[in-house]
Design a protein around this motif. Structure first.
Motif, PDB file in Angstrom:
ATOM      1  N   LYS A   1       0.814  -1.223   0.000  1.00  0.00           N
ATOM      2  CA  LYS A   1       0.000   0.000   0.000  1.00  0.00           C
ATOM      3  C   LYS A   1       0.844   1.267   0.000  1.00  0.00           C
ATOM      4  O   LYS A   1       0.326   2.355  -0.270  1.00  0.00           O
ATOM      5  CB  LYS A   1      -0.890   0.045   1.266  1.00  0.00           C
ATOM      6  CG  LYS A   1      -2.143  -0.768   1.190  1.00  0.00           C
ATOM      7  CD  LYS A   1      -2.935  -0.653   2.492  1.00  0.00           C
ATOM      8  CE  LYS A   1      -3.484   0.725   2.790  1.00  0.00           C
ATOM      9  NZ  LYS A   1      -4.782   1.045   2.234  1.00  0.00           N
TER      10      LYS A   1
ATOM     11  N   ARG B   1       2.030   2.295   2.811  1.00  0.00           N
ATOM     12  CA  ARG B   1       1.402   2.882   3.996  1.00  0.00           C
ATOM     13  C   ARG B   1       2.422   3.067   5.105  1.00  0.00           C
ATOM     14  O   ARG B   1       3.255   2.196   5.347  1.00  0.00           O
ATOM     15  CB  ARG B   1       0.296   1.935   4.464  1.00  0.00           C
ATOM     16  CG  ARG B   1      -0.343   2.254   5.810  1.00  0.00           C
ATOM     17  CD  ARG B   1      -1.586   1.399   5.915  1.00  0.00           C
ATOM     18  NE  ARG B   1      -2.250   1.453   7.187  1.00  0.00           N
ATOM     19  CZ  ARG B   1      -3.580   1.394   7.294  1.00  0.00           C
ATOM     20  NH1 ARG B   1      -4.330   1.316   6.226  1.00  0.00           N
ATOM     21  NH2 ARG B   1      -4.146   1.384   8.467  1.00  0.00           N
TER      22      ARG B   1
ATOM     23  N   SER C   1      -8.047  -1.078   3.866  1.00  0.00           N
ATOM     24  CA  SER C   1      -8.706  -0.903   2.584  1.00  0.00           C
ATOM     25  C   SER C   1      -7.664  -1.167   1.486  1.00  0.00           C
ATOM     26  O   SER C   1      -6.490  -0.816   1.641  1.00  0.00           O
ATOM     27  CB  SER C   1      -9.272   0.513   2.480  1.00  0.00           C
ATOM     28  OG  SER C   1      -8.295   1.464   2.847  1.00  0.00           O
TER      29      SER C   1
ATOM     30  N   ASN D   1      -6.485  -0.021  -1.210  1.00  0.00           N
ATOM     31  CA  ASN D   1      -6.062   1.064  -2.094  1.00  0.00           C
ATOM     32  C   ASN D   1      -4.600   1.392  -1.820  1.00  0.00           C
ATOM     33  O   ASN D   1      -4.093   1.085  -0.746  1.00  0.00           O
ATOM     34  CB  ASN D   1      -6.904   2.316  -1.812  1.00  0.00           C
ATOM     35  CG  ASN D   1      -6.913   2.655  -0.335  1.00  0.00           C
ATOM     36  OD1 ASN D   1      -7.579   1.992   0.453  1.00  0.00           O
ATOM     37  ND2 ASN D   1      -6.138   3.657   0.050  1.00  0.00           N
TER      38      ASN D   1
ATOM     39  N   SER E   1     -10.670   4.669  -1.051  1.00  0.00           N
ATOM     40  CA  SER E   1     -10.838   3.227  -0.834  1.00  0.00           C
ATOM     41  C   SER E   1     -11.565   2.597  -2.021  1.00  0.00           C
ATOM     42  O   SER E   1     -12.416   3.233  -2.633  1.00  0.00           O
ATOM     43  CB  SER E   1     -11.628   2.980   0.447  1.00  0.00           C
ATOM     44  OG  SER E   1     -10.888   3.374   1.566  1.00  0.00           O
TER      45      SER E   1
ATOM     46  N   HIS F   1      -6.154  11.560   3.583  1.00  0.00           N
ATOM     47  CA  HIS F   1      -6.492  10.361   2.825  1.00  0.00           C
ATOM     48  C   HIS F   1      -7.282  10.734   1.605  1.00  0.00           C
ATOM     49  O   HIS F   1      -7.610  11.875   1.400  1.00  0.00           O
ATOM     50  CB  HIS F   1      -7.444   9.560   3.698  1.00  0.00           C
ATOM     51  CG  HIS F   1      -6.825   8.337   4.249  1.00  0.00           C
ATOM     52  ND1 HIS F   1      -7.566   7.335   4.767  1.00  0.00           N
ATOM     53  CD2 HIS F   1      -5.550   7.964   4.377  1.00  0.00           C
ATOM     54  CE1 HIS F   1      -6.780   6.384   5.207  1.00  0.00           C
ATOM     55  NE2 HIS F   1      -5.553   6.740   4.988  1.00  0.00           N
TER      56      HIS F   1
HETATM   57 MG    MG Z   1      -7.925   2.934   4.402  1.00  0.00          MG
END
Ligand code: MG
Ligand code: TXA
Length: 351
Positions: free
Chosen positions: A59, A61, A146, A148, A154, A238
């Motif tokens: 991700k 992330r 999620s 994405n 998302s 986000h």
């Molecule tokens: Mg998320």
């Protein structure tokens, strides 16, 4: 890595062989994109630190933003949490399986890789049949953010997962468009009264019918930079579209007039402008790239289509998006929370 294998199925017609295969992928540390009733998830074995690391990497992330562990059997909860507060048990009884995530103190079996270094853990029991079967096939504990790329809306359809993560993961289960379209409500049950860390389909009123008092995290609405949201993920900007998104709030005709004037001005400067409006106000607009998001009278439609509309605009060569606001009665708080974040809290109040 190779392209993810995509398999199609529906809740009515489960492909049990493919679900078994997804389960095997999870058990050996791989990643699977799968539908839930809220948004598509990117699943990995929650008890395997290396699977969690893979999820963060896929991700893009930040690793301090914790994952939600998805279960598919109430009997599996005690293994991953230290205790189950009475109010959490009542909420589980009322809303599980369903679009609610609760925060508990974590037990020792839950790796810090999964909780982003926290001693608490987020748990959700989804109601989607495909999700449930996959979780059970995968060993019962599936960490799933999620599906994405970090910073994008998302995914509400399998093709969104393919766009973002098709090259990073092993398999995608295409179960069609999701039902709700916004991520689950998150309630922190380690404090009393419990606190909503992320608004969702299960709203404050519904929660308070079960446990009397639930607070809203002040960090969600505060203009003060120092009052930060408690859920790490709610602090990031986000769901950001590529174009600059501006929300315009006020009386329908005033909002349409304001947006239309802005569109004319920007188009005269050679810029393309997108508009997000409700079906009911569609006819108030005559220029710009107009996307209807659904009927205000059917707020579920607005929630369901929000992310797809934002993604659609990313395909267009536009520099600005103007959106109406959607403070609808039941899901409005959740819809506006996501829109506000996508807009970086840029909102114009007319009146
Ligand atoms: Mg998320
Ligand atoms: O509907 C959903 O919840 C979807 C589907 C796939 O189930 N999942 C989802 O996950 O939205 P994700 O990772 O995109 O969002 C998880 C949110 C983040 O804002 C994260 O910071 C917060 O949950 N969170 C997770 N664990 C937490 C914890 N221990 N304390 C506070 N916040 C936590």
């Amino acid at each position: 890595m190779m392209k993810a294998k995509v398999v199609k199925m529906s809740e009515e017609e489960l492909d049990l062989a493919a679900l078994q295969e997804a389960g095997e992928i999870l058990r050996r540390g791989g990643l699977v994109g799968f539908p839930t009733e809220t948004v598509y998830g990117l699943g990995g074995n929650a008890l395997d630190p290396s699977a969690s690391r893979k999820i963060y990497a896929a991700k893009g992330r930040p690793s301090d933003n914790p994952l939600i562990i998805h279960i598919a059997d109430m009997d599996d909860l005690p293994y991953i949490v230290k205790n189950i507060p009475e109010k959490a048990a009542w909420l589980a009884e009322a809303f599980w399986p369903g679009p609610l995530t609760m925060i508990f103190e974590k037990s020792d079996v839950v790796p810090y890789e999964t909780t982003g270094g926290l001693d608490t853990v987020a748990v959700r029991f989804p109601s989607h049949k495909i999700a449930k079967e996959m979780i059970l096939a995968g060993g019962g504990y599936v960490a799933a953010p999620s599906a994405n790329t970090s910073g994008r809306p998302s995914p509400t359809e399998a093709k969104h997962v393919e766009e973002d993560l098709g090259e990073e993961i092993d398999m995608i289960i295409d179960g069609g468009r999701v039902d709700i379209g916004l991520e689950s409500t998150i309630v922190d049950c380690t404090v009393d009264p419990p606190v909503i860390l992320r608004p969702g389909y299960v709203n404050q009123e519904m929660l308070e019918k079960v446990i009397n008092r639930v607070e809203m995290d002040p960090g969600l609405t505060s203009e003060n930079e120092k009052v930060r949201p408690k859920a790490p993920g709610m602090r990031y900007r986000h769901y950001a579209p590529k174009a600059k998104l501006v929300l315009v709030d006020g009386d329908d005709t005033a909002v349409a007039a304001y947006i239309s004037a802005e569109v004319r001005k920007k188009e005269a400067e050679g810029q393309q402008v997108g508009i997000i409006c409700a079906d009911e106000t569609r006819e108030l607009y005559t220029e710009g790239l107009i996307r209807c998001i659904g009927r205000r009278q059917k707020e579920e439609e607005i929630a369901q289509r929000l992310y797809a509309v934002l993604r659609d605009f990313d395909e267009e060569d536009i520099s600005f998006i103007y959106s109406e606001t959607f403070n609808t009665p039941k899901i409005g708080t959740a819809i506006m929370n996501r829109l506000n974040k996508a807009a970086g809290h840029e909102i114009i109040y007319l009146s």
